[in-house]
Design a protein around this motif. Structure first.
Motif, PDB file in Angstrom:
ATOM      1  N   SER A 293      22.968 104.642  15.433  1.00 47.10           N
ATOM      2  CA  SER A 293      21.625 104.908  15.632  1.00 47.10           C
ATOM      3  C   SER A 293      21.251 103.894  16.187  1.00 47.10           C
ATOM      4  N   SER A 294      19.443 103.806  16.370  1.00 47.35           N
ATOM      5  CA  SER A 294      19.026 103.125  17.319  1.00 47.35           C
ATOM      6  C   SER A 294      17.565 102.871  16.778  1.00 47.35           C
ATOM      7  N   VAL A 295      16.856 101.397  17.571  1.00 45.07           N
ATOM      8  CA  VAL A 295      15.720 101.366  17.353  1.00 45.07           C
ATOM      9  C   VAL A 295      14.561 101.431  18.584  1.00 45.07           C
ATOM     10  N   VAL A 296      13.864 102.698  18.958  1.00 41.52           N
ATOM     11  CA  VAL A 296      13.103 102.764  20.197  1.00 41.52           C
ATOM     12  C   VAL A 296      11.639 102.850  19.985  1.00 41.52           C
ATOM     13  N   VAL A 297      11.351 102.371  21.360  1.00 36.43           N
ATOM     14  CA  VAL A 297       9.831 102.635  20.750  1.00 36.43           C
ATOM     15  C   VAL A 297       9.224 103.779  21.592  1.00 36.43           C
ATOM     16  N   SER A 298       8.164 104.420  21.107  1.00 36.14           N
ATOM     17  CA  SER A 298       7.858 105.518  22.123  1.00 36.14           C
ATOM     18  C   SER A 298       7.035 106.015  23.117  1.00 36.14           C
ATOM     19  N   MET A 299       6.275 106.419  23.495  1.00 31.43           N
ATOM     20  CA  MET A 299       4.600 106.112  24.541  1.00 31.43           C
ATOM     21  C   MET A 299       5.106 107.682  24.794  1.00 31.43           C
ATOM     22  N   TRP A 300       3.127 107.059  23.763  1.00 32.79           N
ATOM     23  CA  TRP A 300       2.517 108.950  23.780  1.00 32.79           C
ATOM     24  C   TRP A 300       3.029 109.811  22.640  1.00 32.79           C
ATOM     25  N   GLY A 301       4.137 109.477  22.344  1.00 31.81           N
ATOM     26  CA  GLY A 301       5.008 109.592  21.232  1.00 31.81           C
ATOM     27  C   GLY A 301       5.813 111.762  21.816  1.00 31.81           C
ATOM     28  N   VAL A 302       5.901 110.972  23.314  1.00 26.27           N
ATOM     29  CA  VAL A 302       6.661 112.096  24.244  1.00 26.27           C
ATOM     30  C   VAL A 302       7.688 112.272  23.983  1.00 26.27           C
ATOM     31  N   GLY A 303       8.789 110.511  24.692  1.00 28.37           N
ATOM     32  CA  GLY A 303       9.907 110.552  24.083  1.00 28.37           C
ATOM     33  C   GLY A 303      10.182 108.793  24.122  1.00 28.37           C
ATOM     34  N   SER A 304      11.436 108.616  23.963  1.00 23.41           N
ATOM     35  CA  SER A 304      11.639 107.083  23.778  1.00 23.41           C
ATOM     36  C   SER A 304      11.840 106.848  25.417  1.00 23.41           C
TER      37      SER A 304
ATOM     38  N   ILE B 119      24.845 115.040  32.905  1.00 19.59           N
ATOM     39  CA  ILE B 119      24.213 116.262  32.955  1.00 19.59           C
ATOM     40  C   ILE B 119      22.835 116.028  33.432  1.00 19.59           C
ATOM     41  N   ARG B 120      22.039 116.688  33.819  1.00 20.54           N
ATOM     42  CA  ARG B 120      20.779 116.893  34.747  1.00 20.54           C
ATOM     43  C   ARG B 120      19.333 116.056  34.621  1.00 20.54           C
ATOM     44  N   ILE B 121      18.687 115.199  34.257  1.00 22.31           N
ATOM     45  CA  ILE B 121      17.640 114.416  34.831  1.00 22.31           C
ATOM     46  C   ILE B 121      16.445 115.833  34.884  1.00 22.31           C
ATOM     47  N   THR B 122      15.912 116.128  34.638  1.00 25.24           N
ATOM     48  CA  THR B 122      14.064 116.729  34.417  1.00 25.24           C
ATOM     49  C   THR B 122      13.488 115.760  34.578  1.00 25.24           C
ATOM     50  N   SER B 123      12.345 116.407  35.146  1.00 24.46           N
ATOM     51  CA  SER B 123      11.055 115.693  35.047  1.00 24.46           C
ATOM     52  C   SER B 123       9.938 116.815  34.763  1.00 24.46           C
ATOM     53  N   PRO B 124       9.474 117.537  34.067  1.00 24.40           N
ATOM     54  CA  PRO B 124       8.848 118.825  32.687  1.00 24.40           C
ATOM     55  C   PRO B 124       6.816 117.416  33.336  1.00 24.40           C
ATOM     56  N   LEU B 125       5.765 117.776  33.646  1.00 25.08           N
ATOM     57  CA  LEU B 125       5.126 116.709  33.684  1.00 25.08           C
ATOM     58  C   LEU B 125       4.639 116.638  32.394  1.00 25.08           C
ATOM     59  N   PHE B 126       4.454 115.120  32.420  1.00 28.06           N
ATOM     60  CA  PHE B 126       4.165 113.561  31.125  1.00 28.06           C
ATOM     61  C   PHE B 126       2.909 113.774  31.096  1.00 28.06           C
ATOM     62  N   ARG B 127       2.324 114.372  29.905  1.00 35.16           N
ATOM     63  CA  ARG B 127       0.232 114.323  29.790  1.00 35.16           C
ATOM     64  C   ARG B 127      -0.123 115.050  30.983  1.00 35.16           C
ATOM     65  N   GLY B 128       0.229 116.042  31.921  1.00 38.29           N
ATOM     66  CA  GLY B 128      -0.650 117.157  32.915  1.00 38.29           C
ATOM     67  C   GLY B 128      -0.595 116.200  34.494  1.00 38.29           C
ATOM     68  N   GLN B 129       1.156 115.026  34.295  1.00 34.13           N
ATOM     69  CA  GLN B 129       1.336 114.720  35.569  1.00 34.13           C
ATOM     70  C   GLN B 129       2.907 114.517  35.679  1.00 34.13           C
ATOM     71  N   GLU B 130       3.344 113.909  36.970  1.00 28.01           N
ATOM     72  CA  GLU B 130       4.764 113.585  37.663  1.00 28.01           C
ATOM     73  C   GLU B 130       4.992 112.019  36.584  1.00 28.01           C
ATOM     74  N   LEU B 131       5.532 112.188  36.269  1.00 31.21           N
ATOM     75  CA  LEU B 131       6.213 110.706  35.959  1.00 31.21           C
ATOM     76  C   LEU B 131       7.251 110.577  36.651  1.00 31.21           C
ATOM     77  N   GLY B 132       7.615 109.713  37.624  1.00 31.74           N
ATOM     78  CA  GLY B 132       8.971 108.819  38.235  1.00 31.74           C
ATOM     79  C   GLY B 132       9.383 108.115  37.341  1.00 31.74           C
ATOM     80  N   ILE B 133      10.296 107.502  37.449  1.00 29.62           N
ATOM     81  CA  ILE B 133      11.153 106.624  36.344  1.00 29.62           C
ATOM     82  C   ILE B 133      12.446 106.562  37.066  1.00 29.62           C
ATOM     83  N   HIS B 134      12.857 105.131  36.711  1.00 28.77           N
ATOM     84  CA  HIS B 134      13.883 104.795  36.472  1.00 28.77           C
ATOM     85  C   HIS B 134      14.906 103.949  35.361  1.00 28.77           C
TER      86      HIS B 134
END
Length: 313
Positions: free
Chosen positions: A55-66, A124-139
């Motif tokens: 189980s987890s408690v998470v915060v979402s960003m624009w309802g797209v992911g955690s 796993i392989r991390i992918t980078s689909p467009l996020f609200r129409g833009q590329e999102l780089g994260i670490h």
């Protein structure tokens, strides 16, 4: 733009804090996701499917992911922005895929410790689909209740892992190796420069590391949480403060966790209060729950304010 700070010294509670800086509000929602929840890793045809172990408690960003959270084992994960030009995700290679916006959730669902997550990081392989129409780089930054820590960065088509208790600070670009190299120019880290005061990623990294280095041992778990929240406020960006390019990316919220006692904390910067969720009180729940963490009436222990909901992502 964001910063993360982890207190893991001594025998007391291990506490972490982070801030979320963005040009506009990311419209956060706080979710409780029970163990046994079926998930998928995004739109890729080879997307991984899994069922959450924890189980987890998470915060979402624009309802797209955690973007941030902690699970019932006191294992936490945080996604921070890394400039897209610094990021390179792996090409399709037969491994199951997980979208970067779901990376945090995947980690919290499946692992209890940093060592366990790092050992299996390349499954796993991390992918980078467009996020609200833009590329999102994260670490990603990871911590657990033992005080272990890691920073994971998608660079040159592979995941670069910095694993060890010493990796207690993360900001944005450049990548961690260059941030650590720059840190050596400053007092307490081998150099002569005083801690800087700008809001740039490099300056926030140095300032966070400097004040964390000099932070005295907290006497209680509550004091540990309060102190990392004080430090994250020191590297937060006030509304209206411009970067050199004229862009304004203020801090919209702070989050943090007492990993030892499994409390997750949240404070919206436009609310006068901080509230928290006691993980032990809800970990055995079987329903997805949510609340609006920007509600200014939230203060103190608020697990009773969570309401039944359907996952939006």
């Amino acid at each position: 733009m964001c910063t993360r700070i982890f207190w893991n010294r001594g025998d007391g509670a291990k506490a972490v804090s982070r801030c979320m800086d963005w040009a506009v509000s990311d419209e956060p929602e706080l979710w409780f996701v029970p163990r046994g929840t079926a998930r998928t890793g995004g739109p890729d045809p080879e997307a991984l499917r899994w069922t959450s172990t924890y189980s987890s408690v998470v915060v979402s960003m624009w309802g797209v992911g955690s973007v941030d959270g902690m699970n019932e084992k006191g294992f936490a994960a945080h996604a921070l922005y890394l400039n897209p030009e610094d990021v390179s995700f792996p090409d399709a290679d037969g491994r199951p895929a997980v979208a970067n916006a779901l990376w945090v959730q995947y980690l919290l669902d499946n692992f209890a410790t940093v060592a366990e997550a790092v050992e299996r990081i390349d499954e796993i392989r991390i992918t980078s689909p467009l996020f609200r129409g833009q590329e999102l780089g994260i670490h990603i930054a990871l911590e657990d209740a033992s005080g272990d820590s890691a920073v994971v960065e998608p660079l040159d088509g592979r995941l670069v892992v910095h694993h060890g208790r010493e990796f207690t600070v993360m900001a944005n670009s450049p990548a961690l190796d260059l941030q650590l190299q720059n840190l050596k120019r400053y007092r307490s880290f081998g150099g002569e420069l005083p801690p800087p005061g700008d809001i740039t990623s490099s300056d926030r990294f140095v300032r966070a590391a400097y004040f964390l280095h000099h932070l005295p041992q907290p006497d209680t778990a509550e004091q540990a949480v309060a102190r990392v929240f004080q430090l994250i406020s020191n590297v937060s960006v006030p509304f209206g403060a411009p970067y050199d390019d004229g862009g304004v990316y203020p801090t919209w919220w702070h989050a943090g966790a007492d990993l030892t006692n499994r409390y997750y904390y949240f404070g919206a910067t436009e609310s006068p209060s901080v509230f928290w969720i006691g993980m032990d009180a809800i970990a055995d729940g079987t329903e997805v729950l949510r609340l609006d963490p920007r509600d200014p009436s939230l203060v103190g222990e608020s697990s009773g304010r969570l309401e039944r909901a359907a996952l939006a992502y």
